[in-house]
Design a protein around this motif. Structure first.
Motif, short mmCIF file in Angstrom:
data_model
loop_
_atom_site.label_atom_id
_atom_site.label_comp_id
_atom_site.label_asym_id
_atom_site.label_seq_id
_atom_site.Cartn_x
_atom_site.Cartn_y
_atom_site.Cartn_z
N GLU A 173 64.21 26.39 17.86
CA GLU A 173 63.37 26.72 16.71
C GLU A 173 62.62 25.50 16.21
O GLU A 173 61.61 25.60 15.52
CB GLU A 173 64.22 27.27 15.55
CG GLU A 173 64.79 28.64 15.83
CD GLU A 173 63.78 29.78 15.63
OE1 GLU A 173 62.64 29.53 15.17
OE2 GLU A 173 64.15 30.91 15.92
N GLY A 174 63.15 24.34 16.52
CA GLY A 174 62.53 23.10 16.07
C GLY A 174 63.40 21.96 16.55
O GLY A 174 64.45 22.20 17.19
N PRO A 175 63.00 20.71 16.26
CA PRO A 175 63.83 19.58 16.68
C PRO A 175 65.23 19.69 16.08
O PRO A 175 65.37 19.90 14.88
CB PRO A 175 63.09 18.36 16.11
CG PRO A 175 61.71 18.84 15.79
CD PRO A 175 61.82 20.31 15.51
N GLU A 176 66.22 19.62 16.90
CA GLU A 176 67.63 19.66 16.47
C GLU A 176 68.01 20.99 15.81
O GLU A 176 68.97 21.07 15.05
CB GLU A 176 67.97 18.49 15.51
CG GLU A 176 67.57 17.13 16.01
CD GLU A 176 68.20 16.75 17.35
OE1 GLU A 176 69.25 17.31 17.70
OE2 GLU A 176 67.63 15.89 18.04
N LEU A 177 67.23 22.02 16.07
CA LEU A 177 67.48 23.31 15.44
C LEU A 177 67.39 24.42 16.49
O LEU A 177 66.34 24.65 17.09
CB LEU A 177 66.44 23.54 14.34
CG LEU A 177 66.72 24.67 13.36
CD1 LEU A 177 68.00 24.40 12.56
CD2 LEU A 177 65.54 24.83 12.41
N ILE A 178 68.53 25.10 16.71
CA ILE A 178 68.63 26.14 17.73
C ILE A 178 69.02 27.44 17.05
O ILE A 178 69.95 27.47 16.23
CB ILE A 178 69.74 25.79 18.76
CG1 ILE A 178 69.49 24.41 19.39
CG2 ILE A 178 69.92 26.88 19.81
CD1 ILE A 178 68.41 24.36 20.42
N SER A 179 68.33 28.53 17.38
CA SER A 179 68.73 29.82 16.80
C SER A 179 69.61 30.58 17.79
O SER A 179 69.47 30.46 19.01
CB SER A 179 67.51 30.66 16.43
OG SER A 179 66.87 31.13 17.59
N ILE A 180 70.53 31.34 17.24
CA ILE A 180 71.42 32.18 18.04
C ILE A 180 71.25 33.61 17.52
O ILE A 180 71.55 33.87 16.35
CB ILE A 180 72.89 31.74 17.91
CG1 ILE A 180 73.03 30.23 18.14
CG2 ILE A 180 73.78 32.53 18.88
CD1 ILE A 180 74.39 29.67 17.75
N SER A 181 70.75 34.49 18.37
CA SER A 181 70.59 35.88 17.94
C SER A 181 71.09 36.81 19.03
O SER A 181 71.19 36.43 20.19
CB SER A 181 69.15 36.17 17.56
OG SER A 181 68.25 35.46 18.36
N GLN A 195 70.13 39.50 11.96
CA GLN A 195 69.79 38.11 11.59
C GLN A 195 70.16 37.13 12.70
O GLN A 195 70.90 37.45 13.61
CB GLN A 195 70.53 37.70 10.30
CG GLN A 195 72.01 37.37 10.46
CD GLN A 195 72.91 38.59 10.43
OE1 GLN A 195 72.46 39.72 10.43
NE2 GLN A 195 74.22 38.35 10.40
N ARG A 196 69.64 35.94 12.56
CA ARG A 196 70.00 34.87 13.49
C ARG A 196 70.94 33.89 12.77
O ARG A 196 70.93 33.80 11.55
CB ARG A 196 68.76 34.09 13.93
CG ARG A 196 68.08 33.36 12.78
CD ARG A 196 66.85 32.61 13.22
NE ARG A 196 66.11 32.06 12.07
CZ ARG A 196 64.93 31.49 12.17
NH1 ARG A 196 64.33 31.39 13.33
NH2 ARG A 196 64.32 31.03 11.09
N ALA A 197 71.71 33.18 13.57
CA ALA A 197 72.39 31.99 13.05
C ALA A 197 71.58 30.79 13.51
O ALA A 197 70.83 30.88 14.49
CB ALA A 197 73.81 31.92 13.61
N LEU A 198 71.69 29.68 12.80
CA LEU A 198 70.97 28.47 13.20
C LEU A 198 71.95 27.32 13.38
O LEU A 198 72.78 27.07 12.49
CB LEU A 198 69.93 28.09 12.14
CG LEU A 198 68.69 29.00 12.07
CD1 LEU A 198 67.92 28.77 10.77
CD2 LEU A 198 67.77 28.74 13.27
N HIS A 199 71.87 26.68 14.54
CA HIS A 199 72.68 25.48 14.77
C HIS A 199 71.82 24.27 14.47
O HIS A 199 70.74 24.10 15.06
CB HIS A 199 73.17 25.42 16.21
CG HIS A 199 74.03 24.22 16.48
ND1 HIS A 199 73.50 22.99 16.83
CD2 HIS A 199 75.37 24.06 16.41
CE1 HIS A 199 74.50 22.12 16.98
NE2 HIS A 199 75.65 22.75 16.75
N LEU A 200 72.28 23.47 13.54
CA LEU A 200 71.51 22.34 13.03
C LEU A 200 72.27 21.07 13.38
O LEU A 200 73.46 20.96 13.09
CB LEU A 200 71.41 22.54 11.51
CG LEU A 200 71.03 21.44 10.59
CD1 LEU A 200 69.65 20.95 10.94
CD2 LEU A 200 71.02 22.00 9.17
#
Ligand SMILES: [Zn+2]
Ligand SMILES: [Zn+2]
Length: 278
Positions: A56-64, A73-78
């Protein structure tokens, strides 16, 4: 068995037979589907669904989850130097997803915006090393599977780590929370908002609702309180509840504009047709 509500995706505490009802779905902010209350369980879900990871962005991954399950909804790994956070949560957890999160460095905590996304939070906590789950105490009555990993925080702000602050906004739920990430957006700051601040389909503006499925707005005062809660924080990006629903520039101005537009729409003021959107 620990049954999962098909409507909201929230896993309930151990029971021999499915619970008679889901309090979250019977609440005005959710709904029971036309087929009545239905339940599933993790094993069943693992057989029919898969989790998808996206950048989703630098250092940001979505899990859906695919295909979409429950609210979707998605979860976001930051990932930050001060620690990694799983923001919001989803119902499906499997070895593949856990392995992927561990490959990203795991997490030191889970934090969730509001009860609709409590999902399988206890399963995720256990799989990721019994990490704490931060929930606002004002929404404690909606926890359907109590667990010692749950940390109820109180008040308006809670710092998870330097540069990672939970902010209570209220609105959709009394404990409705967003996460401020000071290092997000290349140091300009980012807000991870779930649907406490809902990113519009235009990905330029936001909205606020007491109930999304039943179209119940919040009051003008509540909108002002939400804006005031995040006003002390700097942010240029907002990451919403759904895959791709992000505002990726001037998000703070977008929030202010959206709040004015919303208040005009629910009061007797003129509609802001003439206004230029951000
Ligand atoms: Zn439910
Ligand atoms: Zn919700």
């Amino acid at each position: 068995m620990k049954f999962i509500c098909v409507g909201c995706g929230v896993q309930h505490a151990e029971s021999a037979v499915p619970p008679g009802r889901c309090a979250i779905c019977e609440d005005q902010r959710q709904y029971v589907g036309p087929g009545g209350q239905r339940w599933t369980a993790l094993k069943e879900l693992q057989a029919t669904h898969k989790n998808q990871l996206d950048v989703e962005g630098p250092e940001l991954i979505s899990i859906s989850t695919e295909p979409k399950f429950a609210i979707g909804q998605r979860a976001l790994h930051l990932r930050t130097a001060a620690g990694n956070i799983l923001w919001d949560c989803i119902s499906l957890i499997d070895d593949r997803s856990v392995g992927a999160v561990q490959a990203l460095g795991g997490v030191s905590a889970i934090a969730i915006s509001h009860p609709h996304y409590y999902s399988s939070m206890v399963e995720w906590s256990r799989a990721l090393g019994d990490v704490p789950i931060y929930l606002h105490a004002a929404d404690g009555e909606w926890v359907m599977r109590p667990h010692p990993a749950i940390v109820f925080w109180q008040g308006d702000n809670h710092q998870l780590a330097p540069g990672l602050t939970l902010i209570r906004c209220g609105g959709h739920f009394p404990g409705g929370t967003v996460l401020h990430w000071a290092g997000g957006a290349g140091g300009k700051g980012a807000l991870l908002t779930g649907d406490v601040i809902q990113v519009g389909q235009d990905r330029k503006t936001v909205s606020f609702m007491y109930s999304y499925p039943n179209y119940i707005p919040v009051s003008a005062r509540t909108v002002r309180e939400i804006v005031a809660a995040v006003e002390p924080f700097e942010f240029d990006h907002i990451y919403g509840a759904w895959f791709g629903q992000n505002i990726l520039s001037n998000a703070k101005q977008a929030l202010r504009y959206s709040a004015d537009r919303y208040i005009a729409a629910i009061t007797d003021a003129d509609q802001p047709e003439a206004r230029v959107s951000p």
